[in-house]
Design a protein around this motif. Structure first.
Motif, PDB file in Angstrom:
ATOM      1  N   SER A  94       0.792  -0.956  -0.243  1.00  0.00           N
ATOM      2  CA  SER A  94       0.012  -0.242   0.106  1.00  0.00           C
ATOM      3  C   SER A  94       0.639   1.533   0.236  1.00  0.00           C
ATOM      4  CB  SER A  94      -1.112  -0.258   1.130  1.00  0.00           C
ATOM      5  OG  SER A  94      -1.831   1.690   0.953  1.00  0.00           O
ATOM      6  N   GLU A  95       0.275   1.871  -0.828  1.00  0.00           N
ATOM      7  CA  GLU A  95       1.412   3.077  -0.682  1.00  0.00           C
ATOM      8  C   GLU A  95       1.065   4.529   0.557  1.00  0.00           C
ATOM      9  OE1 GLU A  95      -0.046   6.004  -3.617  1.00  0.00           O
ATOM     10  OE2 GLU A  95       0.749   5.067  -5.436  1.00  0.00           O
ATOM     11  N   LYS A  96       0.034   3.707   1.438  1.00  0.00           N
ATOM     12  CA  LYS A  96      -0.621   4.424   3.003  1.00  0.00           C
ATOM     13  C   LYS A  96       0.539   4.044   3.818  1.00  0.00           C
ATOM     14  CE  LYS A  96      -5.162   4.439   1.600  1.00  0.00           C
ATOM     15  NZ  LYS A  96      -6.730   4.668   2.680  1.00  0.00           N
ATOM     16  N   ARG A  97       0.706   3.277   3.588  1.00  0.00           N
ATOM     17  CA  ARG A  97       2.387   1.917   4.230  1.00  0.00           C
ATOM     18  C   ARG A  97       1.879   2.143   5.469  1.00  0.00           C
ATOM     19  NH1 ARG A  97       7.947   4.250   1.820  1.00  0.00           N
ATOM     20  NH2 ARG A  97       7.492   3.297  -0.643  1.00  0.00           N
ATOM     21  N   ILE A  98       2.340   2.843   6.427  1.00  0.00           N
ATOM     22  CA  ILE A  98       1.469   2.790   8.259  1.00  0.00           C
ATOM     23  C   ILE A  98       0.212   3.063   8.177  1.00  0.00           C
ATOM     24  CG2 ILE A  98       1.959   5.289   8.905  1.00  0.00           C
ATOM     25  CD1 ILE A  98       3.027   1.739  10.375  1.00  0.00           C
ATOM     26  N   GLY A  99      -0.608   4.403   7.166  1.00  0.00           N
ATOM     27  CA  GLY A  99      -1.405   4.832   7.132  1.00  0.00           C
ATOM     28  C   GLY A  99      -2.898   2.937   6.511  1.00  0.00           C
ATOM     29  N   TYR A 100      -1.779   2.343   5.862  1.00  0.00           N
ATOM     30  CA  TYR A 100      -2.729   1.357   5.818  1.00  0.00           C
ATOM     31  C   TYR A 100      -3.174  -0.078   7.036  1.00  0.00           C
ATOM     32  CZ  TYR A 100      -4.055  -3.598   3.624  1.00  0.00           C
ATOM     33  OH  TYR A 100      -3.596  -4.924   3.536  1.00  0.00           O
ATOM     34  N   LEU A 101      -2.138   0.733   8.267  1.00  0.00           N
ATOM     35  CA  LEU A 101      -2.621  -0.217   9.194  1.00  0.00           C
ATOM     36  C   LEU A 101      -3.462   0.508   9.970  1.00  0.00           C
ATOM     37  CD1 LEU A 101       0.742  -2.112   9.601  1.00  0.00           C
ATOM     38  CD2 LEU A 101      -0.919  -2.888   8.819  1.00  0.00           C
ATOM     39  N   LYS A 102      -4.047   1.793   9.825  1.00  0.00           N
ATOM     40  CA  LYS A 102      -4.577   2.336  11.018  1.00  0.00           C
ATOM     41  C   LYS A 102      -3.877   2.805  11.752  1.00  0.00           C
ATOM     42  CE  LYS A 102      -9.034   1.783   8.492  1.00  0.00           C
ATOM     43  NZ  LYS A 102      -8.571   0.675   7.283  1.00  0.00           N
TER      44      LYS A 102
END
Length: 272
Positions: A94-102
């Protein structure tokens, strides 16, 4: 085309197998690290690993030095098996990276207090399902498997009891960190942050995502007689994750649940 962009195009089933592959790789490394960490505490050397009798010394849970090594090995294993695969997966998928894991979302203090109260509220019910789980039995033709499960469960019970023997506050703090904090952070990263997100992307259904990831969460512990309460715990954690949109909330709940178990074990050991 970069590795990240390629993996991001994977079907959710492909992402699931990628995560599982990362887990197996890290599991192998963790298994090796466990032996290397415990070895010095046992007084053995690498050449002694070829001797089955000497190898049994690594499982001498009555030896306090062995238990010290096991706690260090446990901490390292949890980080390797659950944290590393989850972070690598989030980075590549995911491009969100840490944001993917919320993990980039906070929650109000009042919500945190509510969750702490919720731990006490659901504990009696989850404990009751544990008692119910103990009465479950397999069909007669699976009696061999059931006997194996009972034997494994008894060994794990003895290990857990030894693990939770605490002489003082120092031992209590170590167990709070290893059994409660590290386990809560690592397992929530893997089962909610990674697996539940994959299943949600796959099924497009919140409830399927929560219940399937809870099933996997309980299955991974390989404890048949604790399967039902652990799965229900996973369900609570999964819905907290969905409801709050933050991985920190199920981490808090998980930490409180494990931490209270450690604290109660300490108090019981002190005769309180």
């Amino acid at each position: 085309m970069s590795i990240q962009s390629t993996i991001q195009r994977f079907h959710p089933s492909g992402k699931f197998f990628l995560l599982f592959g990362l887990f197996l790789l890290c599991l192998g490394i963790a298994s090796l690290m466990q032996v290397l960490i415990i070895l010095p505490y046992s007084g053995l050397q690498l050449k002694d690993l070829a001797d089955e009798k000497k190898l049994l010394l690594l499982q001498d849970f009555s030896n306090p030095n062995i238990m010290k090594g096991m706690k260090i090995a446990q901490a390292v294993s949890v980080l390797l098996m659950f944290v590393i695969p989850s972070l690598l997966f989030a980075y590549f998928s995911s491009e969100k990276r840490i944001g993917y894991l919320k993990m980039n979302r906070a929650f109000p203090a009042i919500i945190g207090i509510t969750v702490i109260v919720l731990v006490f509220a659901v504990m009696p019910f989850i404990n009751w399902t544990g008692e119910l789980n103990n009465y479950l039995s397999l069909p007669e033709f699976m009696s061999g498997i059931e006997e194996w499960m009972k034997t494994s469960e008894e060994k794990l019970k003895k290990l857990t009891e030894t693990f939770l023997q605490m002489d003082g506050i120092g031992d209590l703090m170590v167990n709070i960190i290893v059994v409660a904090l590290l386990a809560a952070v690592a397992e929530e990263l893997f089962f909610r942050g990674a697996i539940q997100n994959i299943i949600l992307e796959w099924t497009k259904n919140v409830h399927w995502a929560v219940w399937i990831s809870a099933f996997v969460f309980s299955f991974f512990h390989f404890q048949f007689y604790g399967f039902l309460p652990r799965m229900l715990l996973g369900v609570v954690l999964g819905y907290l994750y969905i409801w709050s949109g933050s991985l920190w909330l199920p981490m808090l709940f998980h930490f409180m649940n494990n931490g209270l178990a450690v604290l109660f074990a300490y108090l019981v050991g002190k005769g309180i």
